[in-house]
Design a protein around this motif. Structure first.
Motif, PDB file in Angstrom:
ATOM      1  N   ARG A 204       0.835  -1.195   0.000  1.00 10.72           N
ATOM      2  CA  ARG A 204       0.000   0.000   0.000  1.00 10.72           C
ATOM      3  C   ARG A 204       0.866   1.239   0.000  1.00 10.72           C
ATOM      4  O   ARG A 204       1.960   1.254   0.561  1.00 10.72           O
ATOM      5  CB  ARG A 204      -0.924   0.001   1.224  1.00 10.72           C
ATOM      6  N   THR A 205       0.355   2.261  -0.562  1.00 12.98           N
ATOM      7  CA  THR A 205       1.084   3.524  -0.671  1.00 12.98           C
ATOM      8  C   THR A 205       0.482   4.545   0.282  1.00 12.98           C
ATOM      9  O   THR A 205      -0.687   4.445   0.673  1.00 12.98           O
ATOM     10  CB  THR A 205       1.032   4.056  -2.104  1.00 12.98           C
ATOM     11  N   SER A 207      -1.001   8.105   1.497  1.00  8.23           N
ATOM     12  CA  SER A 207      -1.870   9.125   0.906  1.00  8.23           C
ATOM     13  C   SER A 207      -1.145  10.462   0.872  1.00  8.23           C
ATOM     14  O   SER A 207      -0.323  10.774   1.738  1.00  8.23           O
ATOM     15  CB  SER A 207      -3.166   9.233   1.708  1.00  8.23           C
ATOM     16  N   THR A 209      -2.917  13.341   0.735  1.00  8.16           N
ATOM     17  CA  THR A 209      -3.820  14.388   1.228  1.00  8.16           C
ATOM     18  C   THR A 209      -4.522  14.024   2.528  1.00  8.16           C
ATOM     19  O   THR A 209      -5.238  14.871   3.084  1.00  8.16           O
ATOM     20  CB  THR A 209      -4.895  14.684   0.156  1.00  8.16           C
ATOM     21  N   THR A 210      -4.372  12.789   3.066  1.00  7.03           N
ATOM     22  CA  THR A 210      -5.143  12.350   4.236  1.00  7.03           C
ATOM     23  C   THR A 210      -4.217  12.076   5.410  1.00  7.03           C
ATOM     24  O   THR A 210      -3.126  11.531   5.237  1.00  7.03           O
ATOM     25  CB  THR A 210      -5.954  11.082   3.905  1.00  7.03           C
ATOM     26  N   GLU A 254      -8.940  14.887   5.615  1.00  5.13           N
ATOM     27  CA  GLU A 254      -8.494  14.989   4.224  1.00  5.13           C
ATOM     28  C   GLU A 254      -8.350  16.459   3.842  1.00  5.13           C
ATOM     29  O   GLU A 254      -9.216  17.289   4.152  1.00  5.13           O
ATOM     30  CB  GLU A 254      -9.490  14.302   3.280  1.00  5.13           C
ATOM     31  N   GLU A 258      -1.239  18.595  -0.838  1.00  9.54           N
ATOM     32  CA  GLU A 258      -0.238  17.905  -0.038  1.00  9.54           C
ATOM     33  C   GLU A 258       0.462  18.852   0.919  1.00  9.54           C
ATOM     34  O   GLU A 258       0.861  18.462   2.026  1.00  9.54           O
ATOM     35  CB  GLU A 258       0.775  17.225  -0.958  1.00  9.54           C
ATOM     36  N   GLN A 261      -1.480  19.130   4.019  1.00  3.55           N
ATOM     37  CA  GLN A 261      -1.334  17.925   4.816  1.00  3.55           C
ATOM     38  C   GLN A 261      -0.051  17.961   5.644  1.00  3.55           C
ATOM     39  O   GLN A 261      -0.041  17.663   6.840  1.00  3.55           O
ATOM     40  CB  GLN A 261      -1.345  16.698   3.902  1.00  3.55           C
ATOM     41  N   ALA A 285      -3.216   5.206   1.363  1.00  8.05           N
ATOM     42  CA  ALA A 285      -4.065   5.659   0.261  1.00  8.05           C
ATOM     43  C   ALA A 285      -5.209   4.670   0.069  1.00  8.05           C
ATOM     44  O   ALA A 285      -5.184   3.819  -0.812  1.00  8.05           O
ATOM     45  CB  ALA A 285      -3.256   5.801  -1.022  1.00  8.05           C
ATOM     46  N   GLU A 286      -6.221   4.740   0.955  1.00  3.88           N
ATOM     47  CA  GLU A 286      -7.418   3.928   0.822  1.00  3.88           C
ATOM     48  C   GLU A 286      -8.563   4.684   1.471  1.00  3.88           C
ATOM     49  O   GLU A 286      -8.355   5.687   2.157  1.00  3.88           O
ATOM     50  CB  GLU A 286      -7.244   2.560   1.480  1.00  3.88           C
ATOM     51  N   SER A 298      -1.378   3.086   9.792  1.00  4.76           N
ATOM     52  CA  SER A 298      -0.811   4.371   9.393  1.00  4.76           C
ATOM     53  C   SER A 298       0.673   4.352   9.651  1.00  4.76           C
ATOM     54  O   SER A 298       1.166   3.519  10.425  1.00  4.76           O
ATOM     55  CB  SER A 298      -1.473   5.506  10.173  1.00  4.76           C
TER      56      SER A 298
END
Length: 299
Positions: A204-205, A207, A209-210, A254, A258, A261, A285-286, A298
């Motif tokens: 997984r990558t 995010s 923006t979150t 969110e 970026e 963030q 990123a989900e 996280s």
């Protein structure tokens, strides 16, 4: 000459036997001094042995209530222990007890051996006569149906507890049924099917923006979470809740860019809200967890 002992009380715990002997030497010749101790520590009293009774009496006159090492000591002639006194002497035999009067025999007519008043019965005694309609009166004849089984035969039923087999519970799965028939069948539990492994989600990558926010006070809702990140071009804020709509203590925020963030992460991580330090990290990123789902990992 008969030596006489003098009792000395309220002694200082620092005083020694030679110091005590020097104090009593002004009254006469001291034959010996002894301070009572326990495990090497003074108990605050002792004895001084004088050569004569006159010297012992003189020591009482001179030293009683005299200040020795900051304490007013008590000095008196030691009492002679009588024969048989003390813990080491054999105890005197007790006088024999007077014989008890014989008990009077119980009267069976006073219900001492029968059921107790109030409906209770003593252990080992049969129950009293049946009460209610159809019950036999004392000294009267039996009713036509009394003493007969429910089947209507003419044989009288034996008293309760007489001539009847005792049913006992057997081991689990091997005892008798409720009516004394065949043993119950033991049914073992069926094994549960093994759990299916979770599908591999792959790498997984993070995010862009979150943010993941943990250790939130339980009083913070979506609006309160939005207020914490006010001024960072916020897009949405969501606090994860249980089925009863109570907060789980974490949520997701969110942002539109970026840069917002990163700025919010630098400012609000480890910040204190209502006595609790927030834990702010970049989320994966989900989609954010919905109500009743577990918190995503996280970084």
């Amino acid at each position: 000459m008969t030596k006489t002992k003098v009792f000395v009380g309220n002694l200082s715990f620092k005083i020694r036997e030679n110091d005590l002997a020097e104090q009593f030497a002004q009254a006469g010749k001291v034959a010996g001094a002894n301070i009572i101790t326990r495990q090497g520590r003074s108990l605050g009293y002792g004895f001084v042995e004088m050569e004569t009774l006159e010297e012992a009496q003189k020591a009482v006159e001179l030293l009683n209530k005299k200040d020795i090492d900051g304490r007013a000591v008590n000095v008196e002639i030691a009492r002679v222990r009588e024969e048989g006194e003390g813990s080491g002497s054999p105890q005197q035999p007790r006088p024999p007890r007077a014989p008890r009067p014989p008990r009077e025999p119980r009267d069976d007519n006073n219900n001492n051996n029968g059921p107790r008043a109030g409906g209770f019965r003593r252990r080992g005694f049969p129950r009293g006569p049946r009460r209610g309609p159809g019950a036999p009166q004392e000294g009267g004849p039996l009713s036509p149906n009394q003493g007969q089984p429910q089947g209507g035969s003419g044989e009288a039923r034996p008293p309760r507890g007489v001539g009847r087999p005792i049913r006992r519970r057997g081991p689990p799965g091997g005892g008798q049924g409720p009516q004394g028939g065949a043993p119950r069948e033991f049914r073992p539990r069926q094994p549960r099917p093994p759990r299916q492994p979770r599908p591999d989600q792959g790498p997984r990558t993070l995010s862009l923006t979150t943010l993941f926010v943990a250790n939130l006070p339980f009083s913070i809702d979506d609006a309160g979470l939005s207020g914490l990140f006010q001024g960072f071009n916020l897009k949405s804020a969501h606090v994860v809740t249980k089925r009863n709509a109570r907060s789980k203590g974490f949520g997701f925020v969110e942002f539109n860019t970026e840069d917002d963030q990163k700025a919010a992460l630098a400012k609000l991580d480890n910040s204190e809200v209502e006595g609790r330090k927030l834990i702010v990290k970049v989320a994966f990123a989900e989609a954010p967890a919905q109500q009743g789902e577990a918190a995503p990992e996280s970084k």
